[in-house]
Design an enzyme around this catalytic site. Structure first.
Site, PDB file in Angstrom:
ATOM      1  N   HIS A 156      41.041  42.867  44.732  1.00  0.00           N
ATOM      2  CA  HIS A 156      39.636  42.805  44.958  1.00  0.00           C
ATOM      3  C   HIS A 156      39.540  40.932  44.861  1.00  0.00           C
ATOM      4  CE1 HIS A 156      35.190  43.362  44.719  1.00  0.00           C
ATOM      5  NE2 HIS A 156      35.409  42.293  44.243  1.00  0.00           N
ATOM      6  N   GLU A 157      40.134  40.418  43.839  1.00  0.00           N
ATOM      7  CA  GLU A 157      39.763  38.872  43.826  1.00  0.00           C
ATOM      8  C   GLU A 157      40.622  38.048  44.715  1.00  0.00           C
ATOM      9  OE1 GLU A 157      37.259  38.383  41.952  1.00  0.00           O
ATOM     10  OE2 GLU A 157      37.094  39.954  40.958  1.00  0.00           O
ATOM     11  N   HIS A 160      38.791  37.664  47.977  1.00  0.00           N
ATOM     12  CA  HIS A 160      37.640  36.735  47.814  1.00  0.00           C
ATOM     13  C   HIS A 160      38.233  35.255  48.133  1.00  0.00           C
ATOM     14  CE1 HIS A 160      34.234  38.719  46.494  1.00  0.00           C
ATOM     15  NE2 HIS A 160      34.663  39.200  45.549  1.00  0.00           N
TER      16      HIS A 160
END
Length: 913
Positions: A156-157, A160
């Site tokens: 998920h990170e 980003h």
């Protein structure tokens, strides 16, 4: 050795391309190499953390591989281990890897208890992020029930960080209305769940139904969407990767375009997969046909700092007091900036190189003073940069490997042979920081810092701008603890006439004060110097160096907290004042300001963006006054107020990152960047819970039909913040950039207004739509736009894709305000159905006086909700009087009978009367 050379060459190519980034990550045959995960020096030694990092990455790699349709995986990772941890034979010295260019930082939470994983994102949609932040508690799985497994959060990170996508949930607005239904903000809408609230008292919690706000039709605060388990929906990782079935990103087929989340707001309603698909990574890869190998890891331990100054003393350095200014800046670096325990050497060069000092370990004032005496005092000869670099490598190799060493290279001259040593630089493993002095410094100079991940700076010949001292003042170690790094509190210059005074104050706040130095320089003769501490005590024990035209004062112990006032008097000369300090405590993080440009090259008419990050540890400092000064090679300066308002160049409001666009190009060539930050009564510096881009906090989950609640998401209380206001002053060098393509004056207006990114809408009185946004400018976020175009549609995609064909709102009375002002506009929809249950979508475009138009704003939706009328209240009849038994023996009944008889007779007499 051949594969090593090949990998270094690929790394160098990576560092030379694209936007300004310190990251060493490269994509090679579908695999990400050069990932740096750093453990902060303040993390207590715990070898198991290293294994937890390995496990997280190893398990994340196949999850990433499948989520990206077999395109990407994690190939190799360097784990940076603090110098204060025990050494081991398998730990080797880093090359270019530092804390400054770490992609993931593992640090203690600040304040304690906030283990939220997040990623810093300064730029726009699709632009790479800065860094992922994890805590030891997160890595060891202690908060897995609140955020999900470590490997899924890492992916998920990573999305980003690498692809510039945003979250598909919204903590500030968890629900919305669409098609007359209340929906949870999520992606995809195929994720099913239960709407529930919880009430806790005395250690026990009970579920309760969500209440509806009759004004908005949405669930009231406290309501949560709890996904069912098991799910079958596969998307999306940017909503909640913790759901077991979620293994994909949302695509254009299942993307929830109506949800008011950051991804829709910042990425023009595009799904996360569309943004990933448009990335450079995606464009240069094809899906793999075999399973990828497991990641490999290298364990690197930070060692002592090794730095060699390589200083130009060619004939051109005699121009404009350059050699004296070099001495002033060099002495600041040697006396104050470079840390205790570091090894420092010095080489000068003209047509050839000259070793001024072999490596010396700095243990105190003796070594520092000796090194200052080695600074060059005579300028002559030509310029051979490569001779200086080769000599520096030789100086370092007498004691150490050049891996991880640093070279500070200053030159003012042209040298068309500089590329002849590029290969040696690439192979050295050394980081080269470049300082270009004056307008004629070698044009290829910055290539050396780009290829090694070093800092690039530029200083003009305008002494009052203090650029050379600022450049050397920015050279603190990227690897030491924050408490050991020099922090610049002030940098100021002024040209005085006729016995004028240069007056001011420097704020020493409670987070700094150790090893504080006041440095004053002049151009002709020693000025009168008056310095008082906050108690009114005068300090006059300055050490005066008349040859270098400088004086400095070291404050013993910890400098008093408060305003230090200074007055300098002189005639017909330029004075500068520089103040540096260090943290007052090893346990209290100091307030720091780091600044940068979004790119190291600017091509007209593309705007540049300047950023300043102001934090205390991981906490943002808000409502500071932040100013950037950008100086061109012509000596022209432009002053910008940087803002943390979530508009224009600023990606996120109240995250402690202050931003602004730069469009005021005046020439081609180098530009320097300097930032001032000031807190205090008018800039309260209030610290609050940061709005992070990171994995969603899981409020609870359903197990065997029963909701299991997590504790509430941790909030930062005011007690954790050591007060709400902080008075501080800081200056920071933002490095330099090179502009090209700038036309001759007059420069044409090619800059449109910036995109409006914070449009909000709500309904008042069941017929009025209230819009608010931050005003853009005539040129991005500067000046005043000429007009606004507002359009509405019942279809969100029609509004995005056919904006010019959508229904236009009458804005004849709407006159744009100056950039960064708050705009408010109220209108009633006309020529479109607007009744109960109607969904309308709205967007704005700004137009400047040259008829240049901004991009379409973020699209907002409103849903008209008219609560059903409550049924009229039917009065409840009064109960009849009870029958009275005249023979009753109730006490007092006889008296009541007499009173009723009397009242009846009285009523009759009134009626007859």
């Amino acid at each position: 050795m051949g594969s090593f050379k090949s990998s270094v060459f690929i790394l160098v190519l990576h560092l030379l391309e694209g936007a300004l980034s310190n990251s060493l990550i490269q994509l090679n045959n579908n695999g990400y190499e050069g990932i740096v995960i750093a453990i902060d020096p303040n993390v207590p030694e715990d070898e198991t953390l290293i294994q937890h990092i390995k496990d997280m990455v190893t398990q994340a790699s196949p999850y990433l591989f499948e989520a990206t349709e077999k395109r990407f995986y994690f190939k190799n990772v360097a784990i940076l281990i603090p110098e204060n941890w025990k050494t081991k034979p398998e730990y080797v010295r880093p090359k270019l890897e530092t804390y400054n260019n770490a992609d993931v930082l593992v640090a203690e939470p600040n304040p304690a208890g906030n283990d939220e994983p997040y990623t810093e994102q300064m730029g726009n949609c699709g632009e790479k992020g800065e860094r992922i932040h994890f805590t030891p508690n997160f890595l060891t799985g202690k908060v897995a029930s609140q955020y999900g497994s470590q490997e899924r959060v890492f992916v998920h990170e990573w999305a980003h960080l690498r692809w510039g996508v945003y979250d598909e949930y919204n903590n500030n607005q968890k629900f919305y209305l669409f098609n007359k239904k209340r929906e949870a903000v999520r992606c995809s809408k195929g994720i099913t769940g239960k709407y529930e609230a919880v009430q806790c008292q005395g250690g026990s919690c009970t579920n309760k139904p969500c209440r509806i706000d009759t004004a908005t039709g949405l669930y009231k605060e406290g309501c949560e969407f709890i996904p069912f388990e098991p799910q079958t929906e596969k998307a999306s990782i940017m909503f909640s990767q913790s759901i077991g079935s979620v293994v994909e990103f949302c695509t254009e087929k299942n993307h929830n375009k109506e949800a008011p989340n950051p991804q829709n707001q910042k990425c023009n309603l595009r799904s996360t997969w569309e943004v990933i698909r448009d990335s450079e990574d995606f464009q240069k890869t094809t899906p793999m046909t075999t399973q990828p190998p497991a990641p490999t890891f290298s364990l690197l331990q930070i060692g002592q700092r090794i730095v060699c100054l390589v200083l130009d003393k060619s004939g051109s350095m005699s121009n404009g007091d350059r050699l004296k200014r070099l001495n002033q800046a060099g002495k600041l670096f040697l006396l104050q900036i470079v840390e205790q325990g570091s090894w420092v050497g010095m080489v000068t060069f003209d047509s050839a190189a000259h070793v001024q000092s072999e490596l010396v370990q700095i243990n105190g004032a003796t070594e520092r003073d000796a090194l200052t005496k080695s600074l060059p005092t005579v300028a002559s000869g030509g310029t051979s940069i490569c001779s200086g670099l080769r000599s520096a490598f030789a100086v370092i190799r007498k004691k150490f490997s050049t891996d991880g060493s640093e070279i500070v290279l200053l030159t003012d001259g042209e040298d068309n042979t500089i590329s002849s040593c590029f290969n040696e630089v690439k192979q050295s493993g050394a980081v080269i920081h470049t300082v270009a002095l004056g307008p004629s410094a070698a044009k290829e100079l910055e290539e050396l810092s780009k290829m090694t991940g070093g800092l690039q700076t530029y200083a003009s010949d305008q002494a009052q701008n203090n650029g050379l001292i600022d450049a050397f003042g920015a050279l603190s170690s990227g690897n030491g603890a924050a408490s050991q790094r020099a922090i610049q509190l002030e940098s100021k210059g002024l040209t005085l006439q006729n016995n004028q005074w240069m007056n001011g104050t420097v704020l020493v706040d409670s987070t700094v004060g150790n090893d504080t130095l006041f440095l004053i320089t002049w151009t002709t003769q020693l000025p009168q110097i008056l310095l008082q501490d906050p108690s009114g005590k005068k300090h006059d024990s300055f050490v005066v160096d008349t040859n270098a035209k400088m004086a400095y004062l070291q404050i013993p112990g910890t400098a008093k907290v408060g305003p230090w006032s200074y007055s300098l008097q002189a005639s017909s000369q330029t004075l500068t004042l520089t103040v540096t300090s260090r943290a007052s405590s090893a346990t209290l993080p100091p307030i720091t300001v780091t600044s940068k440009m979004n790119k190291d090259t600017g091509k007209f008419p593309s705007p540049m963006a300047v950023y300043a990050k102001i934090h205390q540890g991981s906490l943002p400092i808000l409502r500071a006054t932040v100013t950037a000064v950008i100086e061109s090679v012509n000596g022209k300066t432009v002053t910008l107020e940087l803002l943390d308002n979530g508009a224009g160049a600023d990606a996120t409001k109240d995250d402690g990152i202050y931003s602004r666009y730069f469009t005021a190009y005046d020439t081609n060539g180098r530009y320097s960047v300097k930032v001032w930050a000031l807190g205090g009564i008018n800039a309260a510096g209030q610290r609050v819970t940061p709005q992070q881009n990171g994995a969603m906090y899981i409020p609870g989950w359903i197990e065997n039909g029963e909701i299991k609640w997590n504790p509430p998401r941790p909030e930062i209380s005011k007690n954790d913040l050591q007060g709400n206001q902080v008075c501080f002053s800081r200056t920071s060098s933002g490095g330099s950039f090179v502009a090209s393509g700038v036309p001759q004056a007059p420069i044409p207006d090619l800059f449109p207004p910036c995109q409006i990114t914070d449009l909000k809408a709500n309904i008042h009185g069941y017929k009025f739509i209230n819009l608010t946004w931050t005003a853009p400018g005539d040129d991005y976020d500067h000046g005043t736009a000429h007009k606004y175009i507002i359009r509405i549609s019942a279809s969100i995609l029609d509004l995005r894709d056919k904006f010019n064909e959508s229904l236009q709102v009458n804005t004849s009375d709407l006159i744009p305000k100056e950039a960064n002002s708050k705009e408010v506009f109220v209108f009633t929809p006309e020529n479109i159905s607007f009744e109960n249950g109607t969904d309308l979508f709205i967007a704005i475009q700004a137009v400047d006086k040259s008829n240049l138009k901004s991009e379409i704003s973020n699209i907002v939706g409103v849903s008209l909700f008219i609560p059903p009328e409550a049924p009229p209240e039917i009065p409840t009849p009064s109960p009849p009087c009870p029958d009275i038994n005249v023979n009753s023996t109730i006490p007092g009944l006889h008296i009541l009978k007499i009173m009723w008889k009397w009242l009846g007779e009285l009523q009759l007499s009134v009626a007859l009367g």
